[in-house]
Design a protein around this motif. Structure first.
Motif, PDB file in Angstrom:
ATOM      1  N   LYS A   1       9.668  12.111  -1.745  1.00  0.00           N
ATOM      2  CA  LYS A   1       9.596  12.607  -0.367  1.00  0.00           C
ATOM      3  C   LYS A   1       8.473  11.931   0.395  1.00  0.00           C
ATOM      4  CE  LYS A   1       9.120  16.876   2.330  1.00  0.00           C
ATOM      5  NZ  LYS A   1       8.951  18.355   2.263  1.00  0.00           N
ATOM      6  N   ASN A   2       7.327  11.782  -0.242  1.00  0.00           N
ATOM      7  CA  ASN A   2       6.180  11.153   0.397  1.00  0.00           C
ATOM      8  C   ASN A   2       6.438   9.674   0.660  1.00  0.00           C
ATOM      9  OD1 ASN A   2       3.450   9.695   0.362  1.00  0.00           O
ATOM     10  ND2 ASN A   2       2.844  11.847   0.563  1.00  0.00           N
ATOM     11  N   ILE A   3       7.033   8.982  -0.328  1.00  0.00           N
ATOM     12  CA  ILE A   3       7.310   7.547  -0.164  1.00  0.00           C
ATOM     13  C   ILE A   3       8.320   7.322   0.954  1.00  0.00           C
ATOM     14  CG2 ILE A   3       8.298   5.511  -1.279  1.00  0.00           C
ATOM     15  CD1 ILE A   3       7.185   6.585  -3.938  1.00  0.00           C
ATOM     16  N   LEU A   4       9.375   8.125   0.968  1.00  0.00           N
ATOM     17  CA  LEU A   4      10.409   7.941   1.981  1.00  0.00           C
ATOM     18  C   LEU A   4       9.888   8.242   3.388  1.00  0.00           C
ATOM     19  CD1 LEU A   4      13.469   9.410   0.064  1.00  0.00           C
ATOM     20  CD2 LEU A   4      13.111   7.030   0.738  1.00  0.00           C
ATOM     21  N   MET A   5       8.996   9.177   3.493  1.00  0.00           N
ATOM     22  CA  MET A   5       8.395   9.465   4.788  1.00  0.00           C
ATOM     23  C   MET A   5       7.620   8.246   5.282  1.00  0.00           C
ATOM     24  SD  MET A   5       5.824  12.584   5.793  1.00  0.00           S
ATOM     25  CE  MET A   5       4.570  12.016   4.629  1.00  0.00           C
TER      26      MET A   5
ATOM     27  N   THR B   1       0.822  -1.216   0.000  1.00  0.00           N
ATOM     28  CA  THR B   1       0.000   0.000   0.000  1.00  0.00           C
ATOM     29  C   THR B   1       0.855   1.266   0.000  1.00  0.00           C
ATOM     30  OG1 THR B   1      -0.151  -0.027   2.422  1.00  0.00           O
ATOM     31  CG2 THR B   1      -1.876  -1.194   1.195  1.00  0.00           C
ATOM     32  N   LEU B   2       2.127   1.131   0.346  1.00  0.00           N
ATOM     33  CA  LEU B   2       3.028   2.285   0.289  1.00  0.00           C
ATOM     34  C   LEU B   2       3.152   2.833  -1.128  1.00  0.00           C
ATOM     35  CD1 LEU B   2       5.943   0.930   2.533  1.00  0.00           C
ATOM     36  CD2 LEU B   2       4.322   2.712   3.159  1.00  0.00           C
ATOM     37  N   PHE B   3       2.926   1.957  -2.121  1.00  0.00           N
ATOM     38  CA  PHE B   3       3.119   2.343  -3.517  1.00  0.00           C
ATOM     39  C   PHE B   3       1.821   2.237  -4.320  1.00  0.00           C
ATOM     40  CE2 PHE B   3       6.913   0.369  -1.765  1.00  0.00           C
ATOM     41  CZ  PHE B   3       7.879   1.330  -2.017  1.00  0.00           C
ATOM     42  N   SER B   4       0.694   2.148  -3.608  1.00  0.00           N
ATOM     43  CA  SER B   4      -0.576   1.869  -4.290  1.00  0.00           C
ATOM     44  C   SER B   4      -1.076   3.031  -5.129  1.00  0.00           C
ATOM     45  CB  SER B   4      -1.642   1.460  -3.268  1.00  0.00           C
ATOM     46  OG  SER B   4      -1.809   2.495  -2.301  1.00  0.00           O
ATOM     47  N   THR B   5      -0.710   4.252  -4.776  1.00  0.00           N
ATOM     48  CA  THR B   5      -1.108   5.417  -5.576  1.00  0.00           C
ATOM     49  C   THR B   5       0.136   6.242  -5.873  1.00  0.00           C
ATOM     50  OG1 THR B   5      -1.565   6.684  -3.560  1.00  0.00           O
ATOM     51  CG2 THR B   5      -3.423   5.544  -4.584  1.00  0.00           C
TER      52      THR B   5
END
Length: 437
Positions: free
Chosen positions: A69-73, A60-64
């Motif tokens: 910056k958002n992913i690494l957070m 779900t971290l990569f679902s959208t």
């Protein structure tokens, strides 16, 4: 602790002037995760490992679509270690369960704060898009079961022995007879134990062939479970049948796969994707027939005529009766090693980056393998398991055809290194030294 050749490739990736993400591909149980973990422990202060099978919610971290910056957070919230710029490797394992991670890699690499490694199985059938990442963002390494040289490392055979073998092949001079006999003994052991790391490690620890065979059977069960989980429902029965038929089909005189044994009513066109699934999953190796033994081989490939091998010779030998495996281990001369030798040769050549073909002609005979190196030289190969290795009509016939432009033929068997005319004879354990120049 097994030494693997991929370690040198990982070093080259790590030392490259411009770092990309690294993708390590290959079948299950060949040591991908272990090799990455070991390398990471030696080169990074922090390693964040995310496994998409053990923790499916991580997908779900990569679902959208999100920026780096958002992913690494989000990764910081689930990582099991601090993410320190310049000192951290983020390792995504079992990525076949999370297709979206591929799209995100471009942004993460551009961000530049961390290094990234990815690994997974069945990528050839489950995640074809993983190979569509723009050039410059991801490097790919193919990994295979242990080859014979790696197996010898596990048996405390040092580099100097294979350096000597390379020199003998290069100079076309015979190998010391004592060394030759010892390496043939090790090769018979390799034919039984194979190159699956768990089987090799078990054999190194306790010397038990029975334990290694149990591990081999468990690996084949896992491969069959993968067929049930990842293959299309309507294809699963045929794919399992194909996989289970490989040992018996290799024992046929011409070793060519017979489609009628799967379903007499179906033609190859209906089964083609099932064969492709096994090859794409990395659990089988295909060698295709060609119309002519000349470059380019791919142009004359006959799609519906091929041999199929297991990805590891130990899995093949593990399918035989225990007595047969014991005879192989002891080098019993009464055993027909044809299919076993050919599977081992197919495995070695594939791990060297060769695409495999063969040639069968009523006029000229059958060549067990044809490969083409990076200089477009076609190399005809025959694999001989008996003492009559100097009988090779097919190689003699094709070398005599000037239109084929073949410079040399190779015969691999129990023989020592020698050359007669255009034919180089070499021990079967040296086939991995054939360079894809």
């Amino acid at each position: 602790m097994l030494r693997r050749k991929i370690e040198a490739e990982l070093e080259r990736w790590h030392n490259a002037p411009r770092r990309t993400a690294l993708l390590v591909t290959g079948a299950r149980q060949i040591g991908k995760t272990y090799s990455i973990r070991r390398f990471a422990a030696q080169h990074y202060e922090h390693v964040a490992e995310l496994n998409f099978i053990e923790n499916p919610e991580l997908a779900t971290l990569f679902s959208t679509p999100r920026d780096a910056k958002n992913i690494l957070m989000r990764l910081e919230l689930v990582a099991n270690t601090p993410l320190v710029p310049g000192k951290t490797l983020i390792f995504f394992d079992e990525v076949q369960q999370c297709k979206e991670v591929v799209t995100a890699i471009k942004f993460l690499v551009d961000d530049g704060r961390f290094d990234y490694a990815l690994s997974g199985s069945l990528l050839g059938v489950e995640l074809e898009d993983i190979r569509s990442v723009p050039v410059g963002y991801m490097s790919e390494l193919d990994m295979y079961p242990l080859d014979f040289e790696e197996f010898c490392w596990s048996q405390n055979i040092g580099d100097e022995v294979f350096d000597m073998l390379r020199e003998c092949i290069s100079r076309q001079q015979s190998i010391d007879e004592f060394i030759h006999r010892r390496l043939m003994e090790l090769y018979y052991t390799y034919l039984v134990i194979g190159g699956m790391p768990a089987a090799v490690e078990s054999f190194v620890l306790n010397g038990s062939v029975a334990d290694a065979r149990t591990i081999q059977e468990n690996i084949k069960r896992e491969y069959r479970r993968d067929i049930g989980q990842y293959a299309r429902k309507e294809d699963r029965l045929h794919i399992r049948s194909i996989y289970d038929l490989v040992p018996s089909e290799l024992n046929n005189p011409n070793k060519r796969f017979t489609f009628s044994k799967i379903d007499k009513k179906l033609r190859f066109k209906a089964l083609a994707s099932d064969f492709d699934w096994l090859v794409g999953a990395g659990v089988a190796i295909a060698a295709y027939n060609v119309d002519e033994p000349c470059t380019p081989l791919e142009m004359s490939k006959e799609r519906n005529l091929f041999k199929l091998f297991y990805n590891d010779v130990g899995l093949l030998t593990g399918s035989f009766l225990r007595k047969t495996a014991l005879d192989v281990l002891n080098g019993n001369p009464d055993i027909n090693y044809g299919s076993i030798y050919e599977n081992a040769v197919a495995q070695e050549l594939t791990s060297r980056g060769f695409k495999l073909y063969y040639y069968n002609s009523k006029k000229f005979g059958e060549l067990d393998f044809l490969v083409q190196d990076r200089n477009d030289n076609v190399l005809p190969i025959e694999v001989k398991s008996g003492k009559s290795y100097k009988r090779h009509h097919a190689i003699d016939n094709v070398l005599a055809q000037s239109d084929y432009h073949l410079n040399m033929g190779y015969v691999f068997g129990v023989c020592n290194v020698s050359r007669e005319g255009q034919v180089l004879y070499a021990p079967v354990y040296t086939v991995g030294l054939l360079e894809n120049q």
